[in-house]
Design a protein around this motif. Structure first.
Motif, PDB file in Angstrom:
ATOM      1  N   ASN A 204       0.826  -1.221   0.000  1.00 25.92           N
ATOM      2  CA  ASN A 204       0.000   0.000   0.000  1.00 25.92           C
ATOM      3  C   ASN A 204       0.858   1.268   0.000  1.00 25.92           C
ATOM      4  O   ASN A 204       0.670   2.161   0.799  1.00 25.92           O
ATOM      5  N   PHE A 205       1.788   1.302  -0.924  1.00 29.59           N
ATOM      6  CA  PHE A 205       2.709   2.429  -1.048  1.00 29.59           C
ATOM      7  C   PHE A 205       2.141   3.456  -2.019  1.00 29.59           C
ATOM      8  O   PHE A 205       1.847   3.145  -3.163  1.00 29.59           O
ATOM      9  N   ASP A 206       1.936   4.668  -1.532  1.00 32.47           N
ATOM     10  CA  ASP A 206       1.542   5.763  -2.430  1.00 32.47           C
ATOM     11  C   ASP A 206       2.029   7.086  -1.839  1.00 32.47           C
ATOM     12  O   ASP A 206       2.718   7.101  -0.823  1.00 32.47           O
ATOM     13  N   LYS A 207       1.644   8.202  -2.490  1.00 29.80           N
ATOM     14  CA  LYS A 207       2.191   9.494  -2.039  1.00 29.80           C
ATOM     15  C   LYS A 207       1.729   9.870  -0.638  1.00 29.80           C
ATOM     16  O   LYS A 207       2.446  10.566   0.081  1.00 29.80           O
ATOM     17  N   SER A 208       0.552   9.398  -0.227  1.00 29.35           N
ATOM     18  CA  SER A 208       0.084   9.760   1.108  1.00 29.35           C
ATOM     19  C   SER A 208       0.971   9.116   2.183  1.00 29.35           C
ATOM     20  O   SER A 208       1.180   9.699   3.248  1.00 29.35           O
ATOM     21  N   VAL A 209       1.507   7.942   1.892  1.00 27.39           N
ATOM     22  CA  VAL A 209       2.431   7.287   2.832  1.00 27.39           C
ATOM     23  C   VAL A 209       3.690   8.145   2.983  1.00 27.39           C
ATOM     24  O   VAL A 209       4.198   8.352   4.094  1.00 27.39           O
ATOM     25  N   VAL A 210       4.162   8.669   1.857  1.00 27.34           N
ATOM     26  CA  VAL A 210       5.376   9.498   1.876  1.00 27.34           C
ATOM     27  C   VAL A 210       5.112  10.781   2.667  1.00 27.34           C
ATOM     28  O   VAL A 210       5.901  11.167   3.545  1.00 27.34           O
ATOM     29  N   GLU A 211       3.964  11.396   2.378  1.00 28.22           N
ATOM     30  CA  GLU A 211       3.603  12.652   3.048  1.00 28.22           C
ATOM     31  C   GLU A 211       3.462  12.454   4.560  1.00 28.22           C
ATOM     32  O   GLU A 211       3.974  13.246   5.356  1.00 28.22           O
ATOM     33  N   ASP A 212       2.756  11.375   4.952  1.00 27.72           N
ATOM     34  CA  ASP A 212       2.545  11.109   6.381  1.00 27.72           C
ATOM     35  C   ASP A 212       3.872  10.844   7.095  1.00 27.72           C
ATOM     36  O   ASP A 212       4.078  11.302   8.221  1.00 27.72           O
ATOM     37  N   ALA A 213       4.746  10.091   6.431  1.00 27.71           N
ATOM     38  CA  ALA A 213       6.043   9.775   7.051  1.00 27.71           C
ATOM     39  C   ALA A 213       6.834  11.072   7.261  1.00 27.71           C
ATOM     40  O   ALA A 213       7.369  11.314   8.348  1.00 27.71           O
ATOM     41  N   LEU A 214       6.873  11.895   6.239  1.00 27.79           N
ATOM     42  CA  LEU A 214       7.589  13.178   6.352  1.00 27.79           C
ATOM     43  C   LEU A 214       6.984  14.025   7.468  1.00 27.79           C
ATOM     44  O   LEU A 214       7.702  14.544   8.331  1.00 27.79           O
ATOM     45  N   ASP A 215       5.661  14.156   7.471  1.00 25.17           N
ATOM     46  CA  ASP A 215       4.982  14.988   8.484  1.00 25.17           C
ATOM     47  C   ASP A 215       5.241  14.483   9.903  1.00 25.17           C
ATOM     48  O   ASP A 215       5.284  15.277  10.842  1.00 25.17           O
ATOM     49  N   SER A 216       5.399  13.172  10.036  1.00 28.12           N
ATOM     50  CA  SER A 216       5.595  12.606  11.385  1.00 28.12           C
ATOM     51  C   SER A 216       6.889  13.128  12.018  1.00 28.12           C
ATOM     52  O   SER A 216       7.032  13.122  13.236  1.00 28.12           O
ATOM     53  N   THR A 217       7.839  13.579  11.194  1.00 27.74           N
ATOM     54  CA  THR A 217       9.121  14.047  11.761  1.00 27.74           C
ATOM     55  C   THR A 217       8.973  15.402  12.447  1.00 27.74           C
ATOM     56  O   THR A 217       9.795  15.772  13.276  1.00 27.74           O
ATOM     57  N   LYS A 218       7.894  16.115  12.110  1.00 33.17           N
ATOM     58  CA  LYS A 218       7.729  17.476  12.617  1.00 33.17           C
ATOM     59  C   LYS A 218       7.693  17.532  14.147  1.00 33.17           C
ATOM     60  O   LYS A 218       8.349  18.367  14.764  1.00 33.17           O
ATOM     61  N   ASP A 219       6.956  16.639  14.754  1.00 35.87           N
ATOM     62  CA  ASP A 219       6.793  16.694  16.208  1.00 35.87           C
ATOM     63  C   ASP A 219       7.823  15.873  16.972  1.00 35.87           C
ATOM     64  O   ASP A 219       7.759  15.770  18.193  1.00 35.87           O
ATOM     65  N   MET A 220       8.763  15.300  16.248  1.00 37.58           N
ATOM     66  CA  MET A 220       9.782  14.502  16.951  1.00 37.58           C
ATOM     67  C   MET A 220      10.880  15.398  17.513  1.00 37.58           C
ATOM     68  O   MET A 220      11.180  16.449  16.946  1.00 37.58           O
ATOM     69  N   VAL A 221      11.478  14.935  18.593  1.00 33.93           N
ATOM     70  CA  VAL A 221      12.692  15.565  19.130  1.00 33.93           C
ATOM     71  C   VAL A 221      13.874  14.796  18.533  1.00 33.93           C
ATOM     72  O   VAL A 221      13.906  13.569  18.594  1.00 33.93           O
ATOM     73  N   ALA A 222      14.810  15.520  17.927  1.00 33.91           N
ATOM     74  CA  ALA A 222      15.939  14.841  17.280  1.00 33.91           C
ATOM     75  C   ALA A 222      16.902  14.268  18.316  1.00 33.91           C
ATOM     76  O   ALA A 222      17.262  14.952  19.277  1.00 33.91           O
ATOM     77  N   THR A 223      17.286  13.016  18.099  1.00 37.30           N
ATOM     78  CA  THR A 223      18.287  12.418  18.992  1.00 37.30           C
ATOM     79  C   THR A 223      19.511  11.944  18.206  1.00 37.30           C
ATOM     80  O   THR A 223      20.426  11.353  18.769  1.00 37.30           O
ATOM     81  N   LYS A 224      19.540  12.203  16.889  1.00 39.57           N
ATOM     82  CA  LYS A 224      20.721  11.903  16.062  1.00 39.57           C
ATOM     83  C   LYS A 224      20.969  13.080  15.145  1.00 39.57           C
ATOM     84  O   LYS A 224      20.040  13.828  14.801  1.00 39.57           O
ATOM     85  N   GLY A 225      22.194  13.218  14.691  1.00 41.19           N
ATOM     86  CA  GLY A 225      22.521  14.283  13.744  1.00 41.19           C
ATOM     87  C   GLY A 225      22.585  15.637  14.431  1.00 41.19           C
ATOM     88  O   GLY A 225      22.359  15.764  15.639  1.00 41.19           O
ATOM     89  N   ARG A 226      22.896  16.643  13.615  1.00 37.14           N
ATOM     90  CA  ARG A 226      23.096  18.005  14.106  1.00 37.14           C
ATOM     91  C   ARG A 226      21.881  18.558  14.862  1.00 37.14           C
ATOM     92  O   ARG A 226      22.045  19.304  15.827  1.00 37.14           O
ATOM     93  N   ALA A 227      20.675  18.200  14.404  1.00 33.38           N
ATOM     94  CA  ALA A 227      19.454  18.728  15.032  1.00 33.38           C
ATOM     95  C   ALA A 227      19.331  18.286  16.489  1.00 33.38           C
ATOM     96  O   ALA A 227      18.650  18.940  17.283  1.00 33.38           O
ATOM     97  N   SER A 228      20.016  17.200  16.845  1.00 32.22           N
ATOM     98  CA  SER A 228      19.920  16.706  18.229  1.00 32.22           C
ATOM     99  C   SER A 228      20.554  17.682  19.220  1.00 32.22           C
ATOM    100  O   SER A 228      20.214  17.662  20.398  1.00 32.22           O
ATOM    101  N   TYR A 229      21.445  18.554  18.739  1.00 35.15           N
ATOM    102  CA  TYR A 229      22.045  19.560  19.640  1.00 35.15           C
ATOM    103  C   TYR A 229      20.975  20.508  20.183  1.00 35.15           C
ATOM    104  O   TYR A 229      21.139  21.101  21.232  1.00 35.15           O
TER     105      TYR A 229
END
Ligand code: ADP
Ligand code: MG
Length: 197
Positions: free
Chosen positions: A141-166
């Motif tokens: 069930n792969f389509d553009k809405s899956v991509v959009e939802d996955a991307l949007d899910s990162t918005k409310d996350m707190v970064a714990t890897k990479g530069r953003a984790s600082y």
């Protein structure tokens, strides 16, 4: 499902187009929670991919992913270059086995990023796009809405890897730039698959 050489090449070429068209958008996302260079980095990689394909046309899908990996590793730099590079290099090796399904191939790419980046889901990195997409593909069930939802899910996350984790808690409320570039990759894949259906 598998991609033939012409389809895989179209996939990467569409990705290149999106990276070039959205260079400043990626830089802006990275300015908010990083150092502002993700668009510039990926644009350099995009141009290197185009040059590589022009210099020597890939002869098979494995070749194509390998050339993509090398362009990323050599030209993107930053954290993202080696991560995309590892994903495509692992995919280049895996695709040599005739029976590999596209869903399993994307999982192998995601696993390569996790290994190289010592990262996993929910850390506000590109894995938060790669992994849900591998999962959706496995369930067909792969389509553009899956991509959009996955991307949007990162918005409310707190970064714990990479530069953003600082930034700790302050990384919340912004999309992850590497997840946005990965979303371009998988939107391009939806476009290629859509042409066949
Ligand atoms: P840099 O952070 O070195 O400036 P870029 O700006 O090009 O590199 O890329 C940043 C992106 O790389 C992040 O948005 C994130 O998606 C991804 N990233 C960074 N570190 C990791 C990691 N350890 N695992 C997975 N992805 C990561
Ligand atoms: Mg950066």
């Amino acid at each position: 499902m598998k991609l033939e050489l012409n389809e895989a090449q179209k996939w990467i070429e569409l990705f290149v187009e999106k990276l070039e068209a959205n260079k400043s958008e990626l830089n802006e996302l990275d300015t908010a929670i990083g150092d502002g260079d993700h668009g510039t980095n990926m644009d350099r990689g995009a141009k290197a991919i185009t040059e590589s394909f022009a210099k020597k046309a890939p002869e098979n899908v494995s070749d194509l992913y390998k050339a993509t990996a090398f362009a990323m590793i050599q030209k993107v730099g930053g954290a993202s270059g080696p991560l995309y590079g590892t994903a495509f290099l692992d995919m280049s090796k895996a695709v040599k086995s005739e029976n590999i399904e596209l869903a399993d191939l994307i999982q192998i790419g995601a696993d390569g990023i996790k290994r190289r980046g010592e990262s996993d889901i929910k850390m506000k990195t590109m894995i938060d796009v790669w992994q849900p997409i591998a999962d959706a593909m496995k369930q067909d069930n792969f389509d553009k809405s899956v991509v959009e939802d996955a991307l949007d899910s990162t918005k409310d996350m707190v970064a714990t890897k990479g530069r953003a984790s600082y930034l700790e808690e302050k990384s919340k409320g912004h999309l992850d730039p590497g997840s946005q570039s990965s979303a371009y990759l998988f939107e391009s894949l939806v476009d290629v698959l859509g042409e066949n259906s």
